[in-house]
Design an enzyme around this catalytic site. Structure first.
Site, PDB file in Angstrom:
ATOM      1  N   CYS A   1      44.280  22.205  38.839  1.00  0.00           N
ATOM      2  CA  CYS A   1      43.154  22.915  39.448  1.00  0.00           C
ATOM      3  C   CYS A   1      43.004  22.679  40.940  1.00  0.00           C
ATOM      4  CB  CYS A   1      41.861  22.577  38.731  1.00  0.00           C
ATOM      5  SG  CYS A   1      41.360  20.838  38.857  1.00  0.00           S
TER       6      CYS A   1
ATOM      7  N   HIS B   1      37.310  18.941  37.983  1.00  0.00           N
ATOM      8  CA  HIS B   1      37.848  20.303  37.956  1.00  0.00           C
ATOM      9  C   HIS B   1      37.304  21.064  39.157  1.00  0.00           C
ATOM     10  CE1 HIS B   1      39.433  24.062  36.625  1.00  0.00           C
ATOM     11  NE2 HIS B   1      38.238  24.603  36.421  1.00  0.00           N
TER      12      HIS B   1
ATOM     13  N   ASP C   1      37.847  30.869  38.874  1.00  0.00           N
ATOM     14  CA  ASP C   1      38.350  29.694  38.150  1.00  0.00           C
ATOM     15  C   ASP C   1      39.831  29.909  37.860  1.00  0.00           C
ATOM     16  OD1 ASP C   1      38.495  27.328  36.786  1.00  0.00           O
ATOM     17  OD2 ASP C   1      37.396  28.009  35.017  1.00  0.00           O
TER      18      ASP C   1
END
Length: 310
Positions: free
Chosen positions: A83, A120, A140
């Site tokens: 991420c 994250h 995302d």
């Protein structure tokens, strides 16, 4: 540009990005104006083109998230990342194109009620339409199995494709008699209502607050996930790749293929020597001979039953 230590530290170095090379990497040939339509196209293209993987950790190397390192790895060498790498690169591209970009940090839950560290990275994005509409978006792109398109940053907003649905929910958590925190949770429901979590079949993926995060904050989180012995990323190879018809995931030597249309799964246990070829064919991750051999050795040394992950 302001001096280092001022506004520069709050930006994403989009001016250093080889934009043409990045867009070629994700296969985007469309409009470059900072509109919602462009954002959706870029988000989908990035998710489909750039895999999720933690192989550098398994191979005993650091995972830098400075822009030159990310361009070399994810763009020029066509590798993947996790991420912090995805979000950092995507933020630079969006900033270069004129979008408004704010970093956020989230706590991955996957249905657990434990409080986990905020490891994250997601993005809050403003488009050219935002001043008129007030609408902003959550991107995302580095979750590995997240949404293909941005989700509006609004309570109950959602997106879905090919049997998978996602939605955002806002909660206010009391922290005392006079203090409360605004929290947002990304939830997922797959085809047929399959999922863990509450009775409605929705699974809580991760939870974040609207507090801005900068490169320096993500650098701290990245250090934890790439080095801490309790991090799942230091224990075994993990790779994920989203395709138009199926999602592939590799956990150690377990290869899981999930059909996007109906959520059906196929699980195959691989021999260690098979993994490099599967990574190339199913995930688009090509390792040279030396790294492939080192990965096989690491897989051969994995414990039969990995410790529970935080």
């Amino acid at each position: 540009m302001t001096e280092r230590g001022g506004e520069t530290d709050r930006r994403w170095e989009g001016d250093l990005l080889d934009l043409d090379a990045y867009l070629a990497r994700i296969g985007h040939t469309g409009d470059r104006s900072p509109t919602l339509e462009t954002l959706r196209a870029l988000h989908r293209a990035h998710v489909l083109a750039v895999p999720f993987e933690n192989l550098e950790i398994v191979l005993g190397r650091p995972v830098p998230i400075d822009l030159p390192a990310l361009q070399d790895k994810l763009v020029r060498r066509a590798r993947g990342g996790y991420c912090f790498e995805h979000a950092r690169l995507f933020a630079a591209a969006l900033e270069r194109l004129g979008f408004g970009v704010t970093g956020l940090s989230s706590r991955v839950g996957m249905g657990s009620d434990r409080v986990r560290p905020a490891t994250h990275a997601v993005l809050r994005v403003e488009t050219a339409e935002t001043p008129d509409t007030g609408r902003v978006w959550i991107c995302d792109i580095g979750f590995g199995a997240g949404p293909l398109e941005p989700i509006e940053f609004a309570d109950g907003a959602g997106t879905g494709d090919s049997g998978r649905s996602f939605r955002l929910e806002r909660h206010v958590r009391a922290l005392g008699e006079t203090l409360a925190a605004e929290e947002w949770t990304l939830r997922e429901r797959r085809a047929g209502g399959h999922g863990e979590g509450d009775g409605d079949g929705w699974l809580d993926l991760h939870t974040f607050t609207p507090n801005p995060q900068y490169v320096v904050d993500w650098t701290v989180g990245n250090h934890y996930v790439s080095t801490h012995p309790r991090s799942p990323f230091v224990r075994r190879p993990i790779a994920q790749r989203t395709g138009p018809d199926a999602h592939h995931a590799l956990y150690g030597t377990t290869w899981v293929t999930t059909a996007r249309a109906d959520g059906s799964r196929r699980v195959r246990e691989l021999e260690p020597h098979e993994v490099p070829k599967v990574l190339e064919d199913a995930f688009g991750i090509v390792l040279d001979a030396e790294d492939g051999a080192a990965l096989v050795t690491a897989l051969e040394r994995l414990p039969a039953d990995p410790a529970p992950e935080d």
